[in-house]
Design an enzyme around this catalytic site. Structure first.
Site, PDB file in Angstrom:
ATOM      1  N   THR A   1      12.502  53.446  30.054  1.00 37.93           N
ATOM      2  CA  THR A   1      13.948  53.278  29.286  1.00 37.93           C
ATOM      3  C   THR A   1      14.531  52.010  29.998  1.00 37.93           C
ATOM      4  O   THR A   1      14.767  51.919  31.275  1.00 37.93           O
ATOM      5  CB  THR A   1      14.885  54.319  28.844  1.00 37.93           C
ATOM      6  OG1 THR A   1      16.216  53.830  28.458  1.00 37.93           O
ATOM      7  CG2 THR A   1      15.275  55.035  30.297  1.00 37.93           C
TER       8      THR A   1
ATOM      9  N   ASP B   1      16.267  59.592  27.976  1.00 36.46           N
ATOM     10  CA  ASP B   1      17.152  60.992  27.900  1.00 36.46           C
ATOM     11  C   ASP B   1      16.670  61.971  26.533  1.00 36.46           C
ATOM     12  O   ASP B   1      16.467  63.079  26.934  1.00 36.46           O
ATOM     13  CB  ASP B   1      18.472  60.375  27.867  1.00 36.46           C
ATOM     14  CG  ASP B   1      19.542  61.496  27.608  1.00 36.46           C
ATOM     15  OD1 ASP B   1      19.255  62.418  28.425  1.00 36.46           O
ATOM     16  OD2 ASP B   1      20.134  61.425  26.874  1.00 36.46           O
TER      17      ASP B   1
ATOM     18  N   ARG C   1      11.097  57.885  16.587  1.00 35.65           N
ATOM     19  CA  ARG C   1      12.143  58.665  16.591  1.00 35.65           C
ATOM     20  C   ARG C   1      11.753  59.681  15.582  1.00 35.65           C
ATOM     21  O   ARG C   1      11.624  59.586  14.652  1.00 35.65           O
ATOM     22  CB  ARG C   1      13.549  58.215  16.474  1.00 35.65           C
ATOM     23  CG  ARG C   1      13.828  57.213  17.567  1.00 35.65           C
ATOM     24  CD  ARG C   1      15.360  56.847  17.674  1.00 35.65           C
ATOM     25  NE  ARG C   1      15.571  56.227  19.329  1.00 35.65           N
ATOM     26  CZ  ARG C   1      15.525  54.992  19.519  1.00 35.65           C
ATOM     27  NH1 ARG C   1      15.205  54.124  18.534  1.00 35.65           N
ATOM     28  NH2 ARG C   1      15.669  54.630  20.736  1.00 35.65           N
TER      29      ARG C   1
ATOM     30  N   GLY D   1      13.044  54.752  22.228  1.00 34.65           N
ATOM     31  CA  GLY D   1      12.929  53.248  22.508  1.00 34.65           C
ATOM     32  C   GLY D   1      11.653  52.877  23.505  1.00 34.65           C
ATOM     33  O   GLY D   1      11.378  53.602  24.697  1.00 34.65           O
TER      34      GLY D   1
ATOM     35  N   ASP E   1      17.204  50.901  29.453  1.00 38.17           N
ATOM     36  CA  ASP E   1      18.857  51.233  29.737  1.00 38.17           C
ATOM     37  C   ASP E   1      18.979  51.557  31.352  1.00 38.17           C
ATOM     38  O   ASP E   1      20.069  51.443  31.721  1.00 38.17           O
ATOM     39  CB  ASP E   1      19.360  52.072  28.741  1.00 38.17           C
ATOM     40  CG  ASP E   1      19.091  51.678  27.424  1.00 38.17           C
ATOM     41  OD1 ASP E   1      18.998  50.307  27.125  1.00 38.17           O
ATOM     42  OD2 ASP E   1      19.022  52.576  26.506  1.00 38.17           O
TER      43      ASP E   1
ATOM     44  N   ASP F   1      19.215  54.782  32.332  1.00 40.67           N
ATOM     45  CA  ASP F   1      20.472  55.500  32.024  1.00 40.67           C
ATOM     46  C   ASP F   1      20.096  56.867  32.472  1.00 40.67           C
ATOM     47  O   ASP F   1      20.898  57.836  32.133  1.00 40.67           O
ATOM     48  CB  ASP F   1      20.904  55.604  30.712  1.00 40.67           C
ATOM     49  CG  ASP F   1      20.008  56.126  29.439  1.00 40.67           C
ATOM     50  OD1 ASP F   1      18.829  56.124  29.825  1.00 40.67           O
ATOM     51  OD2 ASP F   1      20.283  56.156  28.212  1.00 40.67           O
TER      52      ASP F   1
ATOM     53  N   ARG G   1      23.005  50.870  25.850  1.00 35.68           N
ATOM     54  CA  ARG G   1      23.525  51.771  25.114  1.00 35.68           C
ATOM     55  C   ARG G   1      25.057  52.284  25.989  1.00 35.68           C
ATOM     56  O   ARG G   1      25.700  51.507  25.944  1.00 35.68           O
ATOM     57  CB  ARG G   1      22.545  52.890  25.216  1.00 35.68           C
ATOM     58  CG  ARG G   1      21.579  53.010  24.032  1.00 35.68           C
ATOM     59  CD  ARG G   1      21.390  54.289  23.420  1.00 35.68           C
ATOM     60  NE  ARG G   1      20.150  54.764  23.884  1.00 35.68           N
ATOM     61  CZ  ARG G   1      19.396  55.973  23.365  1.00 35.68           C
ATOM     62  NH1 ARG G   1      20.036  56.752  22.409  1.00 35.68           N
ATOM     63  NH2 ARG G   1      18.543  56.246  24.054  1.00 35.68           N
TER      64      ARG G   1
HETATM   65  P1  ADP Z   1      15.303  57.953  24.170  1.00 34.32           P
HETATM   66  O1  ADP Z   1      14.128  58.944  24.609  1.00 34.32           O
HETATM   67  O2  ADP Z   1      14.807  56.616  24.333  1.00 34.32           O
HETATM   68  O3  ADP Z   1      16.292  58.550  24.576  1.00 34.32           O
HETATM   69  P2  ADP Z   1      16.121  59.325  21.456  1.00 34.32           P
HETATM   70  O4  ADP Z   1      17.634  59.515  22.138  1.00 34.32           O
HETATM   71  O5  ADP Z   1      15.889  58.524  20.130  1.00 34.32           O
HETATM   72  O6  ADP Z   1      15.407  58.371  22.416  1.00 34.32           O
HETATM   73  O7  ADP Z   1      15.126  60.447  21.460  1.00 34.32           O
HETATM   74  C1  ADP Z   1      13.760  60.315  21.209  1.00 34.32           C
HETATM   75  C2  ADP Z   1      13.190  61.712  20.410  1.00 34.32           C
HETATM   76  O8  ADP Z   1      13.434  62.706  21.136  1.00 34.32           O
HETATM   77  C3  ADP Z   1      14.100  61.814  19.225  1.00 34.32           C
HETATM   78  O9  ADP Z   1      13.711  61.212  17.967  1.00 34.32           O
HETATM   79  C4  ADP Z   1      13.491  63.484  19.096  1.00 34.32           C
HETATM   80  O10 ADP Z   1      12.311  63.605  18.444  1.00 34.32           O
HETATM   81  C5  ADP Z   1      13.437  63.846  20.616  1.00 34.32           C
HETATM   82  N1  ADP Z   1      14.762  64.505  20.818  1.00 34.32           N
HETATM   83  C6  ADP Z   1      15.844  64.086  21.334  1.00 34.32           C
HETATM   84  N2  ADP Z   1      16.938  64.864  21.618  1.00 34.32           N
HETATM   85  C7  ADP Z   1      16.201  66.264  21.206  1.00 34.32           C
HETATM   86  C8  ADP Z   1      16.567  67.675  21.434  1.00 34.32           C
HETATM   87  N3  ADP Z   1      17.789  67.824  21.737  1.00 34.32           N
HETATM   88  N4  ADP Z   1      15.684  68.471  20.916  1.00 34.32           N
HETATM   89  C9  ADP Z   1      14.224  68.099  20.680  1.00 34.32           C
HETATM   90  N5  ADP Z   1      14.058  66.965  20.373  1.00 34.32           N
HETATM   91  C10 ADP Z   1      14.920  65.971  20.890  1.00 34.32           C
END
Ligand code: ADP
Length: 316
Positions: free
Chosen positions: A124, A102, A71, A10, A126, A128, A170
């Protein structure tokens, strides 16, 4: 030396201020910086641009991220990570800075296990990520939420109405909690301190009986459908309510001074760490000091901010 930056997950106001800081500090150390577009997706698809001091002129005041974000499911697979590493090797990039939440940090940690130096900046709205008091973007969004709630309060007061306001976060209640601490709401329900429908009705009823005829009930998203809560209260208390889901307005806007300064300071630490040869580090701020910890110490378990909730009990 050559380093890369990407923004992932995000978007959050202040990401651009972080990019500007990283580019300027790195260039000051004669380090070349490449921007990777669309987060991990751009790393897989080789969408990179060279960043210089001129490109980052006047970007601090802009919300969103000039590098775009996305993403990327492919990056969750080993094959995606391998492609990303291939790109980094091809461009001779020795270390990268990941700005995200995260999920992005989980990706960053996996990438760092493959021999690439990686440092993470918490971006972020959030808020979080537990290891840091503040994430880049949270302060700006909090101010946006307060501004919106203030406007809702003006009309609520005139009509003696109550509005349920749903804010982002979230699974983290910080936006709701800090909005209420700052005077934005009378009743608050968050994932950390969830009120059931009857508890909300009782509190609202008490407020109305003591003469508070306009109330804002702040709820964090994803807890319960807002219309369901509205109907329940209306049925039980025999009053009519309004509801407002603030939605994506919360993501945009020019970053606050706090977020810009925070992002800039974190950017400095990120470059310093890469120059020192460090890797697997997440940068944060604790007690007004910039800190860094190892990725494996980043823990996303919800931690209840007891002191803030205690203060809320006194203030509301
Ligand atoms: P944020 O970073 O805001 O929490 P997301 O949870 O959507 O957003 O994660 C962003 C991107 O990080 C995902 O689309 C993916 O490419 C990568 N990602 C998330 N979790 C994993 C994981 N366990 N292993 C590898 N890449 C990950």
């Amino acid at each position: 030396m050559r380093i890369g930056i990407l923004t992932s997950g995000g978007d959050a106001p202040g990401m651009n201020a972080a990019i500007r800081s990283i580019v300027r500090v790195a260039n000051n150390h004669n380090v070349e910086v490449w921007g990777i577009k669309y987060g991990y997706k751009g790393l897989i698809n080789e969408e990179l641009i060279k960043l210089d001091n001129f490109i980052v002129d006047d970007i601090s005041e802009k919300g969103g991220t000039i590098l775009k974000t996305a993403r990327c499911l492919e990056f969750m697979e080993e094959s995606g990570i391998k492609k990303a590493i291939r790109t980094l090797k091809k461009f001779n990039i020795e270390g990268i800075i990941v700005i995200g939440g995260d999920g992005s940090f989980k990706g960053a940690e996996r990438l760092s296990k493959s021999g690439i130096r990686v440092v993470g900046l918490p971006g972020t709205i959030d808020n979080d990520l537990n290891y840091t008091d503040y994430c880049i973007g949270f302060d700006t969004t909090l101010n946006t939420v307060l501004d919106c709630i203030g406007k809702i309060k003006d009309t609520d007061c005139s009509h003696e109405k109550t509005t349920i306001v749903e804010v982002m976060g979230r699974y983290c209640g910080d936006l709701a909690l800090y909005s209420a601490l700052a005077g934005g709401g009378e009743i608050i329900s968050t994932p950390e301190r969830k009120l059931d429908f009857d508890m909300i009705c009782n509190q609202l009823d008490k407020n109305i009986r003591r003469g508070k005829t306009d109330n804002v009930i702040i709820i964090t998203e994803k807890m319960y459908p807002i219309e369901e809560l509205q109907k329940y209260i209306e049925g039980k208390l025999k009053i009519s309510l309004r509801n407002t889901v603030l939605g994506f307005v919360q993501r945009g806007g020019s970053p606050s001074a706090f977020d810009r300064v925070l992002a800039s300071k974190m950017g400095v630490r990120a470059v310093e760490l890469l120059l020192r040869g460090s890797t697997e580090k997440a940068i944060g701020i604790r007690n007004n000091k910039i800190i860094h910890i190892n990725f494996n110490e980043v823990n996303n378990e919800r931690m209840i901010k007891e002191k803030e909730y205690d203060l809320l009990n006194v203030l509301l």
